[in-house]
Design a protein around this motif. Structure first.
Motif: not given
Ligand SMILES: Nc1ncnc2c1ncn2[C@@H]1O[C@H](COP(=O)(O)OP(=O)(O)O)[C@@H](O)[C@H]1O
Ligand SMILES: [Mg+2]
Lengths: 572, 356
Positions: A177-180, A198-206
């Motif tokens: 569901n992460l918008p590309f 590090r700055t987009v994927v992992l923070p949003l995937m917390t």
């Protein structure tokens, strides 16, 4: 056109929806809140009279704290491995353009569906000095060498491998569901892949990551099969095995004490969930406007290497132990080399044809799993109906309690079931303790959530208007259920039922505490055979359950296309 | 068929009031459109009438029967109200025939009576021979007709339609509009048609109820709504009306008055109760406006924007002294105006919006 009268329908009273709702509320309460309440009551009022002496005794015993400490230790260790392994694989599968994702995902998730006692049994065959596989290749350590898996490290490693798919599945669901555009925007700003990660994927995937961590932790704390097969021979006890041994050793007389231990394990599990809630507090992770789905990274010349690494992992965590298990199942006696001369189907033939307990167990597990799966269909369809489409406020609270028997370790529910059913039920005078029925009731309570979730997601994907059109046509609730609602949620219900069947068929934690002679389950048989030193027969039964598991999973995968999105966890 | 009456109907979701004290009577056989911007509470009103939601206050009556009030709630399945859903809501696991026949099955019809009625309903919407198809194999317009046939077969007391054309493309809309009008003519059923498209409402309805922020702001026939809007919102929402400030100079009786608009005296229509000297808001429509030469009296205005609309231009001008008032003119081709140019505007009519 003549206007015939339709009034006879519109003047009859509709089936009372209130009555249906109240029945559902009552059933769910009995299956969830009552057992949890009963267990806690026993903790503070053992045997029915208030007193904290038992609790005090148990909580001041050294063995209690050793076991609790071990439980936490192996759960934390297992969780770390599960997160590293499952998290990395989820990122690779979701974000890169590696090939063969469907097959890879299926193989990676398989260890989660193989029951823990079978996992443990299989891995024991990979390392021990008498391992038929090692012997066959002439690399077995000298006799007398202890099996390295009979240790805390062994338990941690296996818990990690067993629950890595759990982290994988939660994280992958989030990544889907992460918008590309969010990643594209970062890339357009000049960020390299590791910066994007590090700055987009992992923070949003917390949130999914933290949820995966909590799930892996709670599952590890509650796991019985792995510490039972690896820990008991090494005198390394965790809370689940301590409870098991107390009950096996002292019987119902130790129930008050055991109840306190169960509450303790429940508290450890709940703290895991609370830590999760605390970590996500007050932060906003909502992604607005999910439009285009993730476009995988082209990893170019790295692709063959990454793919190879992935399959090496599958080889290590899935193929290796299963091959070792098959070797053991095919030799005439433990410690014998497998050659064309020694290979035999005797173990399989013995457990299928001659071993009465195994034969009974196959029938019992089949009927228990099938019975629970089928009984749960109407219950969960109605429950989901009132939850999703009627948003009944009482049920929303109840939905939370309904999660408890599944979210909390299986021993908690099992001990609660014993407490409730050890005396004949008041009013009915019915006693189901020491019968197969107590296991059925426990399974229904425990797996309710498992069946409910796909059905809820099914309801979310159906246009509510379809039901309202039936209402407009004059159809009462029961009629609507039969003609409109059930046909529409049938695929989701089938997915849920199959998941329950799959899980219940292999179940050990609950049945290990509730079984009685004649009411064995497959899990119990594998465990007892191995404990009794009949490794080759245990391996034979284990091989059979693996075959059934893989078969059912393939069936679910094939049907996956017709199911609502997300109903089959490992299917796209 | 029956008369529907709503009395102070209110619906609250938590603290939010979605429908606020709506009084409304729909006469037997009437075609009423409910019109309003998105989110104004149209769907909620319809769901209250249908019985999908309970009222927070007020009452709903169908014929002489009480359907909803604070204590009573007749469930939808006993209201006998037909609904055409925006999504059509056709059951994918049933054929067209089974979809249409469902209300009859519920009422325990079977055999020849069942078949005959379903077939005549299909014939009524021009779908003979489509009975065996699954809904998925139909076009949007055909699905809409199946939904209509399903309503028709149950001989509803009233038919509710919630933006039934919103999912169709422009060409189909016109023909479906025709279809609804025809359906209404032939069956004489009371119909409530919800839309946010004023052209659709104007074309179809006997009367239009305009809603804004949960309230019913005006209930009138289409032409009255256009000529005599009750509020600035209605004036603005319907037919590209421009609302400007003015001051009443003289009132002439029989609904005429003279107002000062941008410094020039203008003859306008007005409702009763307007006093000379009052500051008022005035609805000016494109047909009231014209451009005049420099030699004739008029209001100087600056051209802000010119939009070509195929054969004509929509011109947005700002009168001098009221730079924030946007006045819209429709002018035929050819036209030579550029943005920023100053023109002279003559105002030859308008409607004084009643003061509240
Ligand atoms: N079930 C509900 N719960 C809370 N708010 C709602 C609900 N249904 C509608 N609303 C709110 O009521 C308002 C009116 O909605 P609706 O009747 O759907 O408007 P319309 O159909 O005119 O676009 C909206 O602000 C909407 O968010
Ligand atoms: Mg709406």
């Amino acid at each position: 056109m003549p206007r015939l009268s339709l009034n006879r329908l519109f003047s009859t009273a509709p089936a009372s929806e209130q009555a249906v709702l109240f029945s559902i509320i009552a059933i769910v309460t009995i299956l969830s809140a009552v057992p949890m309440g009963r267990l806690m009551l026993e903790g503070v009022a053992p045997g029915g009279s208030f007193g904290l002496t038992v609790a005090q005794d148990v909580l001041t015993t050294r063995s209690t704290w050793i076991a609790a400490w071990h439980s936490i230790q192996v759960a934390v260790g297992g969780t770390i491995i599960a997160v590293l392994l499952g998290g990395t694989v989820a990122l690779l599968v979701a974000l890169t353009d590696i090939r063969g994702k469907t097959v890879f995902t299926f193989c990676f998730v398989l260890p989660l569906m193989i029951p823990p006692q079978v996992t443990a049994l299989a891995w024991l065959q990979v390392f021990g000095p008498a391992s038929p596989m090692l012997k066959s290749f002439g690399i077995a350590p000298p006799l007398g060498t202890p099996n390295p898996l009979h240790s805390a490290t062994g338990i941690i490693a296996l818990l990690g491998i067993h629950y890595a798919p759990l982290v994988f599945l939660t994280l992958r669901a989030g990544l889907r569901n992460l918008p590309f555009e969010l990643m594209e925007a970062a890339k357009a700003s000049g960020a390299r892949w590791y910066t994007v990660l590090r700055t987009v994927v992992l923070p949003l995937m917390t949130p999914p990551l933290v949820a995966g961590v909590a799930l892996a932790f709670v599952s590890s704390v509650g796991n019985f099969g792995i510490p039972a097969l690896l820990g008991i021979p090494a005198r390394y006890s965790v809370l689940t095995t301590l409870i098991f041994r107390r009950l096996a050793g002292f019987g119902p007389s130790a129930l008050a004490e055991i109840a306190v231990l169960s509450v303790l394990i429940g508290i450890i599990a709940v703290s895991g969930i609370l830590v999760q809630a605390w970590m996500l507090r007050g932060r906003d992770f909502r992604v607005v406007n999910v439009s285009a789905k993730i476009q995988p990274y082209q990893i170019g010349r790295w692709r063959p290497a990454v793919e190879t690494a992935g399959w090496v992992v599958i080889l290590g965590i899935l193929v290796l132990p299963l091959v070792a298990l098959v070797f053991t199942a095919l030799v005439p006696a433990y410690g014998v080399k497998l050659t064309f001369a020694t290979a035999t189907l005797e173990n399989l033939s013995y457990v299928i044809n001659d071993h009465a307990a195994t034969k009974r167990a196959f029938v019992n597990s089949f009927l228990l799993a099938g019975g629970a799966a089928i009984i749960l269909v109407p219950l969960c369809v109605l429950l989901a109906y009132f939850l999703v489409w009627r948003s009944s406020p009482i049920l929303r609270v109840l939905n939370f309690t309904a999660e408890l028997p599944y979210a909390l370790p299986g021993v908690v529910l099992a001990i609660a079931a014993i407490l409730i059913f050890i005396k004949p039920l008041p009013f009915f005078g019915l006693s189901i303790y020491n019968t197969v029925w107590i296991i059925l009731v426990a399974y229904i309570a425990r797996f309710l959530t498992l069946e409910l979730r796909p059905i809820i997601s099914g309801f979310h994907q159906i246009d509510r208007g379809l039901e309202e059109a039936a209402q407009m046509s004059g159809a009462g609730l029961i009629y609507r259920l039969r003609t409109v609602i059930l046909p529409l949620v049938a695929p989701a219900a089938a997915a849920g039922a199959l998941l329950v069947f799959l899980t219940a068929f292999n179940e050990l934690t609950v049945s290990a505490l509730l079984w009685s002679s004649g009411a064995e389950t497959l899990g119990v048989v594998v465990f007892s055979l191995e404990e009794g030193g009949f490794s080759t027969q245990a391996a034979a039964v284990a091989v059979l359950t693996v075959i059934v598991t893989v078969g059912l999973m393939l069936l679910l995968s094939l049907a996956g296309g017709r199911m609502p999105k997300g109903a089959v966890p490992w299917h796209d | 068929m029956a008369r529907l009456s709503l009395e102070s109907v209110t619906k609250k979701f938590g603290t939010f009031t979605a429908v606020d004290g709506v009084n409304l009577t729909v006469e037997d056989g009437e075609f009423l459109a409910v019109l309003g911007p998105s989110g104004c509470g149209k769907t909620t009103l319809l769901r209250l009438v249908a019985g999908f939601e309970a009222v927070s206050a007020g009452s709903i009556r169908l014929g002489d029967k009480l359907m909803s009030d604070k204590r009573t709630h007749v469930p939808t399945e006993r209201r006998r109200i037909g609904i055409v859903f925006q999504s059509y809501a056709l059951w994918p696991h049933m054929s067209v025939f089974e979809n249409v026949g469902y209300p009859l099955r519920v009422a325990k019809f079977s055999g020849a009576a069942y078949t005959e009625r379903v077939e005549s309903a299909l014939a009524m919407v021009g779908l003979e021979g489509f009975g065996h198809r699954p809904p998925a194999e139909l076009s949007g317009g055909q699905r809409q007709r199946v939904a209509l046939a399903r309503c028709f077969v149950m001989e509803p007391q009233i038919v509710l339609l919630d933006e039934p054309l919103a999912n169709l493309d422009v060409h189909l809309r016109a023909s479906m509009e025709e279809e609804f009008a025809d359906f209404h003519r032939r069956t004489g059923t009371t119909m409530i048609y919800i839309t946010h498209d004023q052209a659709e409402a104007m074309a179809l309805a006997d009367r239009i109820a305009v809603m804004d922020e949960g309230e019913l702001v005006q209930l009138a026939a289409p032409s009255q709504l256009y000529r005599q809007p009750a509020t600035p919102m209605v004036a603005d929402f319907i037919g590209q009306g421009t609302v400007v400030d003015g001051r009443v100079v003289t009132v002439n009786g029989d609904g005429a008055c003279v107002c000062d608009l941008f410094g020039s005296a203008t003859n306008l229509q007005c409702p009763p109760g307007i006093e000379p000297g009052a500051q008022v808001r005035v609805c000016v429509r494109p047909e009231h406006l014209a451009l005049v030469g420099r030699d004739r009296p008029g209001v100087p205005a600056k051209v802000r924007r010119v939009t070509y609309q195929g054969g004509r231009f929509l011109v947005d001008v700002a009168p001098e002294g009221q730079a924030d008032a946007a006045v819209l003119l429709v002018l035929p081709e050819p036209l030579e105006l550029t943005t920023g140019e100053t023109v002279r505007l003559s105002i030859e009519g308008g409607w004084v919006i009643p003061q509240t």
